[in-house]
Scaffold this motif. Structure first.
Motif, PDB file in Angstrom:
ATOM      1  N   VAL A 152      -3.644  12.223  -4.921  1.00 45.76           N
ATOM      2  CA  VAL A 152      -4.172  12.233  -3.558  1.00 45.76           C
ATOM      3  C   VAL A 152      -3.317  13.166  -2.711  1.00 45.76           C
ATOM      4  O   VAL A 152      -2.090  13.160  -2.823  1.00 45.76           O
ATOM      5  N   SER A 153      -3.973  13.969  -1.890  1.00 48.02           N
ATOM      6  CA  SER A 153      -3.266  14.895  -0.998  1.00 48.02           C
ATOM      7  C   SER A 153      -2.978  14.207   0.335  1.00 48.02           C
ATOM      8  O   SER A 153      -3.901  13.805   1.047  1.00 48.02           O
ATOM      9  N   LEU A 154      -1.697  14.068   0.663  1.00 48.63           N
ATOM     10  CA  LEU A 154      -1.316  13.448   1.927  1.00 48.63           C
ATOM     11  C   LEU A 154      -1.815  14.276   3.111  1.00 48.63           C
ATOM     12  O   LEU A 154      -2.220  13.722   4.139  1.00 48.63           O
ATOM     13  N   LYS A 155      -1.818  15.597   2.954  1.00 49.42           N
ATOM     14  CA  LYS A 155      -2.274  16.478   4.027  1.00 49.42           C
ATOM     15  C   LYS A 155      -3.735  16.197   4.371  1.00 49.42           C
ATOM     16  O   LYS A 155      -4.112  16.138   5.550  1.00 49.42           O
ATOM     17  N   ARG A 193      -5.757   2.938  -0.262  1.00 47.45           N
ATOM     18  CA  ARG A 193      -4.353   2.528  -0.117  1.00 47.45           C
ATOM     19  C   ARG A 193      -3.697   3.219   1.066  1.00 47.45           C
ATOM     20  O   ARG A 193      -2.867   2.626   1.772  1.00 47.45           O
ATOM     21  N   PHE A 194      -4.049   4.469   1.311  1.00 44.03           N
ATOM     22  CA  PHE A 194      -3.441   5.226   2.408  1.00 44.03           C
ATOM     23  C   PHE A 194      -3.908   4.689   3.760  1.00 44.03           C
ATOM     24  O   PHE A 194      -3.102   4.544   4.693  1.00 44.03           O
ATOM     25  N   LEU A 195      -5.196   4.398   3.877  1.00 46.34           N
ATOM     26  CA  LEU A 195      -5.706   3.882   5.134  1.00 46.34           C
ATOM     27  C   LEU A 195      -5.215   2.460   5.394  1.00 46.34           C
ATOM     28  O   LEU A 195      -4.948   2.090   6.547  1.00 46.34           O
ATOM     29  N   MET A 196      -5.069   1.670   4.336  1.00 44.43           N
ATOM     30  CA  MET A 196      -4.557   0.318   4.506  1.00 44.43           C
ATOM     31  C   MET A 196      -3.102   0.338   4.962  1.00 44.43           C
ATOM     32  O   MET A 196      -2.697  -0.458   5.817  1.00 44.43           O
ATOM     33  N   PHE A 197      -2.326   1.251   4.408  1.00 51.12           N
ATOM     34  CA  PHE A 197      -0.939   1.386   4.856  1.00 51.12           C
ATOM     35  C   PHE A 197      -0.892   1.717   6.342  1.00 51.12           C
ATOM     36  O   PHE A 197      -0.150   1.105   7.121  1.00 51.12           O
ATOM     37  N   LEU A 209       2.712   6.192  -2.464  1.00 51.38           N
ATOM     38  CA  LEU A 209       3.775   7.106  -2.893  1.00 51.38           C
ATOM     39  C   LEU A 209       3.627   7.466  -4.369  1.00 51.38           C
ATOM     40  O   LEU A 209       3.844   8.611  -4.765  1.00 51.38           O
ATOM     41  N   THR A 210       3.239   6.471  -5.173  1.00 53.35           N
ATOM     42  CA  THR A 210       3.015   6.735  -6.601  1.00 53.35           C
ATOM     43  C   THR A 210       1.876   7.730  -6.787  1.00 53.35           C
ATOM     44  O   THR A 210       1.970   8.655  -7.612  1.00 53.35           O
ATOM     45  N   LEU A 211       0.801   7.572  -6.020  1.00 58.91           N
ATOM     46  CA  LEU A 211      -0.337   8.488  -6.114  1.00 58.91           C
ATOM     47  C   LEU A 211       0.033   9.901  -5.667  1.00 58.91           C
ATOM     48  O   LEU A 211      -0.429  10.886  -6.242  1.00 58.91           O
ATOM     49  N   SER A 239       0.833  -1.206   0.000  1.00 59.35           N
ATOM     50  CA  SER A 239       0.000   0.000   0.000  1.00 59.35           C
ATOM     51  C   SER A 239       0.867   1.255   0.000  1.00 59.35           C
ATOM     52  O   SER A 239       0.523   2.253  -0.631  1.00 59.35           O
ATOM     53  N   LEU A 240       1.994   1.207   0.718  1.00 65.36           N
ATOM     54  CA  LEU A 240       2.907   2.355   0.749  1.00 65.36           C
ATOM     55  C   LEU A 240       3.452   2.657  -0.639  1.00 65.36           C
ATOM     56  O   LEU A 240       3.516   3.826  -1.047  1.00 65.36           O
ATOM     57  N   THR A 241       3.830   1.617  -1.373  1.00 62.86           N
ATOM     58  CA  THR A 241       4.402   1.850  -2.703  1.00 62.86           C
ATOM     59  C   THR A 241       3.383   2.485  -3.648  1.00 62.86           C
ATOM     60  O   THR A 241       3.722   3.383  -4.421  1.00 62.86           O
TER      61      THR A 241
END
Length: 243
Positions: A66-69, A172-176, A58-60, A53-55
Motif C-alpha cells: 500500500v502506498s502511504l502517499k 487498516r490505514f483509515l481505521m488507524f 506499517l507492515t503493509l 491498525s498502525l502495526t
C-alpha cells in the motif's frame, strides 16, 4: 484475570475486525458486560483498534503493498471524521447514539445488498484517485460509536473496484486515522482508562496480524452472504439496546 480476559477479547475482536470489519460486534458488548461505561468502552476501543491498525499498516508499507502517499488524503478525511465523531459522542446520550448507529447500519446494509465487486485488479496502479468524502462520514461514525465502521470502509473500497484483500489492507490505514483522531479527543476529555485500554490493545495487535494472514483465504462467494449477515447482526445488536 481481568487483564487476561481483556487481552483475549482484544485478540478475537481484532481477528473479526480485520477479516470482516466487525470488531465492535465482539469488543463493545464484551466490555459493557464488565460494567464499563459506554464512552469509556468506545475510548478504549479506539485506542486498541488504532494501535493495532498502525502495526498492520506499517507492515503493509514495508512490504510495499500500500502506498502511504496515495492514502494520505483519505487518512486526513478519516482523522477529521474521527475527531468530529468523538466530539458529537460526548454530547449525545447513549440512546441517541444507538439510534444514529442503527440508521447508518441499515443504510449500509442496503448498500451491501446492491452487490460488492470482488474481482482482483491486474494493475494496482490503475486504482483511481479518490475524490469522495465518504471516509470522512465513516470516520464520524467510527469516532462516535464504531461497530461496523471497518466493514463500511471495506465496502467503500469494494465499490471502488478493489479486491477484498486490497480493501481489507487499505481499511487498516483509515481505521488507524479515524481511531487515533477520536482517541486524541477522548484522551483530552479525560475518559481514557489505561488499565482497560492497554490489555485490549495488546490483544488487538496480536489479533490484527493473525487476521491479516487469514484474510487471503476468504473466498469471494462467501462474502456475498457473510457481509449482509454481519450487518444484520450489528443492526440487531443496536436495536436490542434501544428496546
Amino acid at each position: 484475570m481481568d487483564f487476561l480476559l481483556l487481552f483475549f477479547i482484544g485478540i478475537f475482536a481484532a481477528i473479526i475486525g480485520v477479516m470482516f470489519g466487525a470488531a465492535g460486534f465482539v469488543l463493545l458488548p464484551a466490555m459493557l458486560l464488565f460494567g464499563i461505561p459506554i464512552h469509556t468502552t468506545i475510548a478504549a476501543n479506539k485506542f486498541a483498534t488504532g494501535v493495532s491498525s498502525l502495526t498492520t499498516a506499517l507492515t503493509l508499507i514495508l512490504h510495499k503493498k500500500v502506498s502511504l502517499k496515495k492514502m494520505s488524503t483519505l487518512m486526513l478525511l478519516a482523522v477529521l471524521g474521527g475527531i468530529s465523531g468523538a466530539f458529537l459522542a460526548t454530547r449525545l446520550s447513549d440512546d441517541t447514539m444507538n439510534i444514529v448507529a442503527c440508521i447508518i447500519l441499515i443504510a449500509m446494509f442496503f448498500v451491501v445488498l446492491k452487490g460488492t465487486p470482488s474481482s482482483q485488479l491486474e494493475d494496482k496502479e490503475s486504482i483511481r484517485h479518490h475524490r469522495s468524502i465518504t471516509p470522512f462520514f465513516i470516520g464520524i461514525y467510527d469516532g462516535g460509536f464504531g461497530p461496523g465502521s471497518a466493514l463500511m470502509n471495506i465496502t467503500y473500497f469494494l465499490k471502488q473496484r478493489y479486491s477484498y484483500v486490497q480493501a481489507a489492507e487499505h481499511t487498516r490505514f483509515l481505521m488507524f486515522a479515524s481511531c487515533m483522531g477520536a482517541f486524541g479527543f477522548y484522551y483530552l476529555y479525560g475518559i481514557v482508562h489505561w488499565d482497560i485500554a492497554i490489555p485490549v490493545t495488546l490483544g488487538s495487535i496480536v489479533g490484527s496480524h493473525i487476521g491479516m494472514r487469514l484474510t487471503p483465504y476468504l473466498k469471494g462467494a462467501w462474502l456475498r452472504w457473510i457481509l449482509p449477515i454481519i450487518f444484520l447482526v450489528l443492526i440487531g445488536q443496536v436495536l436490542w439496546k434501544l428496546l
